[in-house]
Write an enzyme that holds these catalytic residues in place. Sequence first.
Site: not given
Ligand SMILES: Cc1cc2nc3c(=O)[nH]c(=O)nc-3n(C[C@H](O)[C@H](O)[C@H](O)COP(=O)(O)OP(=O)(O)OC[C@H]3O[C@@H](n4cnc5c(N)ncnc54)[C@H](O)[C@@H]3O)c2cc1C
Length: 224
Positions: A98, A148, A218
């Site tokens: 992660r 998670s 995480e």
């Molecule tokens: C129901 C649920 C299930 C999930 N299941 C999983 C799973 O199975 N596996 C898993 O790994 N995660 C899971 N997640 C966590 C999450 O969805 C992931 O970590 C996802 O990849 C985050 O993407 P986001 O676009 O929402 O990023 P954010 O949560 O908005 O950002 C995450 C980080 O990335 C940075 N960021 C985002 N976009 C950019 C960009 N373009 N350039 C630079 N930095 C950037 C942000 O500043 C932050 O630090 C889950 C979440 C939920 C709510």
Amino acid sequence: FKEIKRPLFFKKEDGKRRAVIKVGAGAKMSYLAKHAARYSLTGIERLVGIPGSLGGAIIMNAGAEGTEIGPILRSVTRITRNGEIETLKREDLSFQYRKTIFPNEPGIIIEAEIELEEGDRSEIMTTMDRHLSRRAQTQPLTIPNSGSIFKNPEGDAAGRIIESIGLKGYSIGKAGVSIRHANFIVNKGGATAKDVTQLIKHIQKEVKEKTSIDLQTEIVIIGE
Ligand SMILES: Cc1cc2nc3c(=O)[nH]c(=O)nc-3n(C[C@H](O)[C@H](O)[C@H](O)COP(=O)(O)OP(=O)(O)OC[C@H]3O[C@@H](n4cnc5c(N)ncnc54)[C@H](O)[C@@H]3O)c2cc1C
């Protein structure tokens, strides 16, 4: 920023057909996985249920069921703090559980190329369906949550550990450990950030006392 280009196919020395897809960092992971499946491309189907964008997935090295985004990247293009556009190859990055480590200061990811292998379309579709229905059965997808909360300790599952010490359903304020999956904290309506962080600390303390395991978060906590 959200565009997903058509795959460009090529043949490797081993004779296998592979393809590179150029994707805007704002594209949703679910759309990307389904787009790849339409072209019979395998390697990303297990990430179909990850909510969020490709950019977020790259920063978090998002993963599910043994697949992570890191190894399928070919390149990542970012805008650096001084406004320059740089393209990094996969070999320039390193991937941890992660977490993706970049060789230099943070930047904004604008696009990336992913490289996938040609596979069997119906197998890919079946894997995606199975994966999505398993998530719907095991995760509290209809109640607000942030995925998670804790990293899985080596060889174990945080949810199993939390459940084993009887914390399923335990609440602080309006934040509660999900009944469906103990590694999820759900907002039962009006939970504050303080409710959630206190619950996280409580779980960590109880788990440490009862099992000697140090659960690491995480999720990334911003602010105090
Ligand atoms: C129901 C649920 C299930 C999930 N299941 C999983 C799973 O199975 N596996 C898993 O790994 N995660 C899971 N997640 C966590 C999450 O969805 C992931 O970590 C996802 O990849 C985050 O993407 P986001 O676009 O929402 O990023 P954010 O949560 O908005 O950002 C995450 C980080 O990335 C940075 N960021 C985002 N976009 C950019 C960009 N373009 N350039 C630079 N930095 C950037 C942000 O500043 C932050 O630090 C889950 C979440 C939920 C709510």
